[in-house]
Design an enzyme around this catalytic site. Structure first.
Site, PDB file in Angstrom:
ATOM      1  N   ASP A 256       0.844  -1.199   0.000  1.00 28.76           N
ATOM      2  CA  ASP A 256       0.000   0.000   0.000  1.00 28.76           C
ATOM      3  C   ASP A 256       0.882   1.252   0.000  1.00 28.76           C
ATOM      4  O   ASP A 256       1.650   1.475   0.944  1.00 28.76           O
ATOM      5  CB  ASP A 256      -0.927   0.007   1.225  1.00 28.76           C
ATOM      6  CG  ASP A 256      -2.020  -1.045   1.133  1.00 28.76           C
ATOM      7  OD1 ASP A 256      -2.141  -1.707   0.081  1.00 28.76           O
ATOM      8  OD2 ASP A 256      -2.757  -1.202   2.128  1.00 28.76           O
TER       9      ASP A 256
ATOM     10  N   GLY B  98      -3.348  -5.385   1.005  1.00 25.84           N
ATOM     11  CA  GLY B  98      -4.009  -6.440   0.230  1.00 25.84           C
ATOM     12  C   GLY B  98      -5.066  -7.053   1.129  1.00 25.84           C
ATOM     13  O   GLY B  98      -4.782  -7.389   2.282  1.00 25.84           O
ATOM     14  N   LYS B  99      -6.273  -7.176   0.609  1.00 25.22           N
ATOM     15  CA  LYS B  99      -7.374  -7.629   1.475  1.00 25.22           C
ATOM     16  C   LYS B  99      -7.090  -9.003   2.084  1.00 25.22           C
ATOM     17  O   LYS B  99      -7.365  -9.245   3.260  1.00 25.22           O
ATOM     18  CB  LYS B  99      -8.681  -7.641   0.687  1.00 25.22           C
ATOM     19  CG  LYS B  99      -9.100  -6.241   0.267  1.00 25.22           C
ATOM     20  CD  LYS B  99     -10.444  -6.227  -0.413  1.00 25.22           C
ATOM     21  CE  LYS B  99     -10.699  -4.871  -1.057  1.00 25.22           C
ATOM     22  NZ  LYS B  99     -10.678  -3.742  -0.131  1.00 25.22           N
ATOM     23  N   GLY B 100      -6.525  -9.901   1.274  1.00 24.65           N
ATOM     24  CA  GLY B 100      -6.238 -11.244   1.789  1.00 24.65           C
ATOM     25  C   GLY B 100      -5.187 -11.194   2.884  1.00 24.65           C
ATOM     26  O   GLY B 100      -5.352 -11.774   3.962  1.00 24.65           O
ATOM     27  N   ALA B 101      -4.097 -10.488   2.606  1.00 28.11           N
ATOM     28  CA  ALA B 101      -3.010 -10.400   3.587  1.00 28.11           C
ATOM     29  C   ALA B 101      -3.494  -9.721   4.869  1.00 28.11           C
ATOM     30  O   ALA B 101      -3.107 -10.124   5.977  1.00 28.11           O
ATOM     31  CB  ALA B 101      -1.834  -9.638   2.991  1.00 28.11           C
TER      32      ALA B 101
ATOM     33  N   GLY C  62     -19.765   0.374   9.670  1.00 31.75           N
ATOM     34  CA  GLY C  62     -18.861   1.367  10.254  1.00 31.75           C
ATOM     35  C   GLY C  62     -19.276   1.720  11.665  1.00 31.75           C
ATOM     36  O   GLY C  62     -19.569   0.841  12.478  1.00 31.75           O
TER      37      GLY C  62
ATOM     38  N   ASP D  92     -11.373  -6.011   6.435  1.00 27.16           N
ATOM     39  CA  ASP D  92     -10.528  -7.208   6.417  1.00 27.16           C
ATOM     40  C   ASP D  92     -10.285  -7.693   7.848  1.00 27.16           C
ATOM     41  O   ASP D  92     -10.334  -8.895   8.120  1.00 27.16           O
ATOM     42  CB  ASP D  92      -9.179  -6.897   5.746  1.00 27.16           C
ATOM     43  CG  ASP D  92      -9.367  -6.217   4.397  1.00 27.16           C
ATOM     44  OD1 ASP D  92     -10.340  -6.550   3.696  1.00 27.16           O
ATOM     45  OD2 ASP D  92      -8.556  -5.334   4.047  1.00 27.16           O
TER      46      ASP D  92
ATOM     47  N   GLY E  98      -2.541   2.634   8.275  1.00 29.00           N
ATOM     48  CA  GLY E  98      -2.130   1.379   7.654  1.00 29.00           C
ATOM     49  C   GLY E  98      -3.157   0.288   7.897  1.00 29.00           C
ATOM     50  O   GLY E  98      -3.925   0.333   8.863  1.00 29.00           O
TER      51      GLY E  98
HETATM   52  O1  RIB Z   1      -9.166  -3.455   2.203  1.00 36.84           O
HETATM   53  C1  RIB Z   1      -8.030  -2.651   2.205  1.00 36.84           C
HETATM   54  C2  RIB Z   1      -7.043  -3.094   1.171  1.00 36.84           C
HETATM   55  O2  RIB Z   1      -7.595  -2.897  -0.115  1.00 36.84           O
HETATM   56  C3  RIB Z   1      -5.741  -2.324   1.169  1.00 36.84           C
HETATM   57  O3  RIB Z   1      -4.775  -2.860   2.036  1.00 36.84           O
HETATM   58  C4  RIB Z   1      -5.338  -2.318  -0.288  1.00 36.84           C
HETATM   59  O4  RIB Z   1      -4.218  -3.093  -0.560  1.00 36.84           O
HETATM   60  C5  RIB Z   1      -6.558  -2.814  -1.049  1.00 36.84           C
HETATM   61  O5  RIB Z   1      -6.356  -4.083  -1.514  1.00 36.84           O
END
Ligand code: RIB
Length: 303
Positions: A14, A40-43, A220, A250, A285
């Site tokens: 990001d 990244g949503k998965g990570a 939210g 996530d 973050g």
């Molecule tokens: O859901 C948030 C994520 O969406 C961010 O970390 C970004 O990488 C996008 O994939």
């Protein structure tokens, strides 16, 4: 805890730019600050679940570049099994504008995430079959998602889908999902019913009729609305001052899986997941370090 979770999904770097307001078409603006975060949503889901104590294996793809190396190390440092992550092309990137009122706008470069195939998922079949939960989002190609769902469904691995970014899902696929966690926009696009707080029940019902086990709409600061067959209701979230909402959904899904595995009642699992997501929005973050007090064995409900 020996809860096994398989995450099939995206890994990004990001690139975050702090701005006063999100840039408009034709405008050039200066940024106040810049950060490089793991995302990244998965990570993000995997990192939340791992930090809360789950045994997590990731199936996905990073690039052969330096970003890919860093992203893998980040997952490994947090105890995540990365042996099912392949390396190919360039690592995914998200260019994120973060405004002073904690809103964001995201430009995605899928990169290696688009190289995740059904064959790759099939090659990791036993990882999914031996997991208690499968966590999915929609930043990788649909055939890979469909394959993961097919394997999990055939082996009693519970499936949580965070339908983000918004994408159509077939009725056949929805019928195999145990928990679906849309936000307002995603609920609207999946149900085909314009978002209306008073008609949340109707939109959720439509998805339940398609065979989804439980729909949890993340709202939210208004909390979450859940509908699970005969049970439904609005559950509150803690009041937080948001700094950056990136990754909150996530964190919600990652926590939900851990809580359900730990035997939390559904409503408690949702409140707990909202609380962890609420913490994430107070930090910059998408993968902040989650304080010990949020561990399942130390967590205290406010009620
Ligand atoms: O859901 C948030 C994520 O969406 C961010 O970390 C970004 O990488 C996008 O994939």
């Amino acid at each position: 805890m020996s809860s096994k979770i398989a995450v099939v999904g995206s890994i990004n770097i990001d690139l975050v730019y702090e701005v006063d307001e999100i840039v408009q078409e034709g405008q050039t603006i200066s940024t106040r600050d810049h950060h490089l975060f793991f995302g990244g949503k998965g990570a993000n889901q995997a990192m939340t679940a791992a930090q809360l104590g789950a045994d997590v294996t990731f199936i996905g793809s990073v690039g052969t570049d330096g970003y890919g190396e860093q992203a893998l190390l980040n997952l490994q440092r947090n105890g995540i099994d990365t042996s099912s992550i392949r390396k190919d092309g360039l690592t995914g990137q998200a260019i994120i504008q973060l405004s002073s009122d904690a809103e964001n706008a995201i430009l995605l470069f899928a990169g290696a995430n688009h190289n995740v195939t059904a064959e790759q998922v099939e090659a990791s079949r036993t990882v999914i079959e031996e997991s208690d939960f499968l966590l999915l989002q929609l930043e990788i190609p649909m055939p890979a998602i469909e394959k993961a769902i097919e394997i999990a469904h055939g082996s009693q691995t519970k499936i949580i889908v965070n339908p983000a970014p918004s994408h159509a899902l077939s009725d056949q696929l929805l019928s195999k999902v145990d928990y679906l966690t849309p936000n307002r926009t995603e609920l609207e696009s999946l149900s085909g019913i314009p978002f209306n707080e008073d008609e949340l029940h109707i939109a959720c019902q439509k998805l339940i009729e398609k065979g989804v086990g439980c729909v949890i709409v993340t709202l939210g600061k208004q909390g979450s609305y859940y509908f699970s067959g005969n049970k439904y209701g609005l559950l509150p979230s803690n009041k937080m001052i948001p700094v950056d909402t990136t990754g909150a959904g996530d964190a919600f899904s990652g926590t939900l899986a851990v809580a359900l595995l730990e035997g939390f009642a559904l409503e408690d699992a949702i409140v707990y997941a909202s609380d962890v997501a609420g913490f994430v929005v107070t930090q910059k973050g998408a993968q902040p370090e989650i304080p010990e007090k949020y561990r399942t064995n130390q967590y205290k409900f406010a009620y």
